[in-house]
Motif scaffolding. Structure first.
Motif, PDB file in Angstrom:
ATOM      1  N   CYS A 105      -1.432 -53.664 -83.960  1.00  9.67           N
ATOM      2  CA  CYS A 105      -2.006 -52.608 -83.107  1.00  9.67           C
ATOM      3  C   CYS A 105      -2.255 -51.307 -83.868  1.00  9.67           C
ATOM      4  O   CYS A 105      -2.665 -50.309 -83.269  1.00  9.67           O
ATOM      5  N   PHE A 106      -1.989 -51.305 -85.196  1.00 14.14           N
ATOM      6  CA  PHE A 106      -2.328 -50.179 -86.077  1.00 14.14           C
ATOM      7  C   PHE A 106      -1.583 -48.888 -85.715  1.00 14.14           C
ATOM      8  O   PHE A 106      -2.153 -47.804 -85.750  1.00 14.14           O
ATOM      9  N   VAL A 107      -0.306 -49.015 -85.384  1.00 11.13           N
ATOM     10  CA  VAL A 107       0.539 -47.879 -85.055  1.00 11.13           C
ATOM     11  C   VAL A 107       1.509 -47.644 -86.199  1.00 11.13           C
ATOM     12  O   VAL A 107       2.085 -48.587 -86.742  1.00 11.13           O
ATOM     13  N   GLU A 108       1.691 -46.396 -86.576  1.00 10.41           N
ATOM     14  CA  GLU A 108       2.650 -46.033 -87.610  1.00 10.41           C
ATOM     15  C   GLU A 108       3.972 -45.648 -86.944  1.00 10.41           C
ATOM     16  O   GLU A 108       3.975 -44.964 -85.919  1.00 10.41           O
ATOM     17  N   MET A 109       5.081 -46.103 -87.522  1.00  9.78           N
ATOM     18  CA  MET A 109       6.399 -45.833 -86.964  1.00  9.78           C
ATOM     19  C   MET A 109       7.290 -45.227 -88.028  1.00  9.78           C
ATOM     20  O   MET A 109       7.217 -45.613 -89.184  1.00  9.78           O
TER      21      MET A 109
ATOM     22  N   GLU B 180      -9.020 -40.904 -86.831  1.00  9.65           N
ATOM     23  CA  GLU B 180     -10.101 -41.120 -87.795  1.00  9.65           C
ATOM     24  C   GLU B 180     -10.026 -40.167 -88.984  1.00  9.65           C
ATOM     25  O   GLU B 180     -10.396 -40.528 -90.092  1.00  9.65           O
ATOM     26  N   ASP B 181      -9.555 -38.937 -88.748  1.00  6.12           N
ATOM     27  CA  ASP B 181      -9.479 -37.961 -89.830  1.00  6.12           C
ATOM     28  C   ASP B 181      -8.173 -38.078 -90.636  1.00  6.12           C
ATOM     29  O   ASP B 181      -7.927 -37.284 -91.537  1.00  6.12           O
ATOM     30  N   GLY B 182      -7.342 -39.064 -90.295  1.00  3.64           N
ATOM     31  CA  GLY B 182      -6.095 -39.294 -91.020  1.00  3.64           C
ATOM     32  C   GLY B 182      -4.893 -38.593 -90.424  1.00  3.64           C
ATOM     33  O   GLY B 182      -3.768 -38.811 -90.863  1.00  3.64           O
ATOM     34  N   SER B 183      -5.117 -37.764 -89.426  1.00  2.90           N
ATOM     35  CA  SER B 183      -4.000 -37.089 -88.768  1.00  2.90           C
ATOM     36  C   SER B 183      -3.268 -38.071 -87.849  1.00  2.90           C
ATOM     37  O   SER B 183      -3.779 -39.138 -87.518  1.00  2.90           O
ATOM     38  N   LEU B 184      -2.062 -37.696 -87.450  1.00  4.70           N
ATOM     39  CA  LEU B 184      -1.244 -38.544 -86.595  1.00  4.70           C
ATOM     40  C   LEU B 184      -1.093 -37.915 -85.218  1.00  4.70           C
ATOM     41  O   LEU B 184      -0.871 -36.722 -85.101  1.00  4.70           O
ATOM     42  N   SER B 185      -1.206 -38.746 -84.181  1.00  3.69           N
ATOM     43  CA  SER B 185      -0.971 -38.309 -82.806  1.00  3.69           C
ATOM     44  C   SER B 185       0.242 -39.049 -82.275  1.00  3.69           C
ATOM     45  O   SER B 185       0.308 -40.287 -82.354  1.00  3.69           O
ATOM     46  N   SER B 186       1.201 -38.318 -81.737  1.00  2.36           N
ATOM     47  CA  SER B 186       2.438 -38.920 -81.244  1.00  2.36           C
ATOM     48  C   SER B 186       2.175 -39.787 -80.015  1.00  2.36           C
ATOM     49  O   SER B 186       1.401 -39.416 -79.127  1.00  2.36           O
ATOM     50  N   LEU B 187       2.853 -40.925 -79.979  1.00  2.00           N
ATOM     51  CA  LEU B 187       2.792 -41.825 -78.828  1.00  2.00           C
ATOM     52  C   LEU B 187       4.154 -41.915 -78.139  1.00  2.00           C
ATOM     53  O   LEU B 187       4.324 -42.704 -77.215  1.00  2.00           O
ATOM     54  N   ASP B 188       5.110 -41.101 -78.566  1.00  5.49           N
ATOM     55  CA  ASP B 188       6.474 -41.192 -78.055  1.00  5.49           C
ATOM     56  C   ASP B 188       6.564 -40.983 -76.547  1.00  5.49           C
ATOM     57  O   ASP B 188       7.407 -41.587 -75.886  1.00  5.49           O
ATOM     58  N   ASP B 189       5.707 -40.130 -75.992  1.00  8.33           N
ATOM     59  CA  ASP B 189       5.782 -39.850 -74.557  1.00  8.33           C
ATOM     60  C   ASP B 189       5.358 -41.036 -73.690  1.00  8.33           C
ATOM     61  O   ASP B 189       5.550 -41.029 -72.485  1.00  8.33           O
ATOM     62  N   LEU B 190       4.821 -42.089 -74.307  1.00  9.61           N
ATOM     63  CA  LEU B 190       4.407 -43.280 -73.567  1.00  9.61           C
ATOM     64  C   LEU B 190       5.535 -44.297 -73.409  1.00  9.61           C
ATOM     65  O   LEU B 190       5.375 -45.284 -72.695  1.00  9.61           O
ATOM     66  N   PHE B 191       6.677 -44.047 -74.064  1.00  7.54           N
ATOM     67  CA  PHE B 191       7.770 -45.009 -74.088  1.00  7.54           C
ATOM     68  C   PHE B 191       9.069 -44.377 -73.620  1.00  7.54           C
ATOM     69  O   PHE B 191       9.296 -43.179 -73.813  1.00  7.54           O
ATOM     70  N   ASP B 192       9.943 -45.201 -73.035  1.00  9.30           N
ATOM     71  CA  ASP B 192      11.292 -44.775 -72.698  1.00  9.30           C
ATOM     72  C   ASP B 192      12.133 -44.791 -73.947  1.00  9.30           C
ATOM     73  O   ASP B 192      11.839 -45.517 -74.899  1.00  9.30           O
ATOM     74  N   ASP B 193      13.227 -44.025 -73.955  1.00 12.27           N
ATOM     75  CA  ASP B 193      14.127 -43.999 -75.102  1.00 12.27           C
ATOM     76  C   ASP B 193      14.654 -45.385 -75.454  1.00 12.27           C
ATOM     77  O   ASP B 193      14.804 -45.721 -76.619  1.00 12.27           O
ATOM     78  N   GLU B 194      14.909 -46.201 -74.443  1.00 14.37           N
ATOM     79  CA  GLU B 194      15.436 -47.544 -74.709  1.00 14.37           C
ATOM     80  C   GLU B 194      14.416 -48.428 -75.427  1.00 14.37           C
ATOM     81  O   GLU B 194      14.781 -49.313 -76.183  1.00 14.37           O
ATOM     82  N   ASP B 195      13.131 -48.171 -75.224  1.00 13.68           N
ATOM     83  CA  ASP B 195      12.086 -48.927 -75.931  1.00 13.68           C
ATOM     84  C   ASP B 195      12.017 -48.535 -77.398  1.00 13.68           C
ATOM     85  O   ASP B 195      11.578 -49.326 -78.223  1.00 13.68           O
ATOM     86  N   LEU B 196      12.411 -47.309 -77.718  1.00 13.79           N
ATOM     87  CA  LEU B 196      12.306 -46.806 -79.079  1.00 13.79           C
ATOM     88  C   LEU B 196      13.617 -46.937 -79.862  1.00 13.79           C
ATOM     89  O   LEU B 196      13.648 -46.631 -81.046  1.00 13.79           O
TER      90      LEU B 196
END
Length: 62
Positions: free
Chosen positions: A24-28, A42-58
């Motif tokens: 899925c091309f996600v960096e962790m 696309e410009d190489g910057s990173l956008s956080s996806l943490d708000d899409l997951f519960d703490d237990e998922d991470l």
């Protein structure tokens, strides 16, 4: 390790405590047993996806 986003095990190590899901091309990044997920833009910057997951998922149990 399994990707919390797509559940794939196709994870590659790209640095110290940094991983990349080839499905899925996600960096962790791993810090203190917790993953932080980022989408690479696309410009190489990173956008956080943490708000899409519960703490237990991470949480990574090693």
């Amino acid at each position: 390790m399994q990707c919390p986003n797509c559940k794939s095990k196709d994870i590659g190590k790209i640095g110290t405590n940094q991983y990349y899901c080839w499905n899925c091309f996600v960096e962790m990044s791993l810090q203190k047993g917790m993953l932080s997920l980022h989408q690479v833009e696309e410009d190489g910057s990173l956008s956080s996806l943490d708000d899409l997951f519960d703490d237990e998922d991470l949480h990574v149990g090693m």
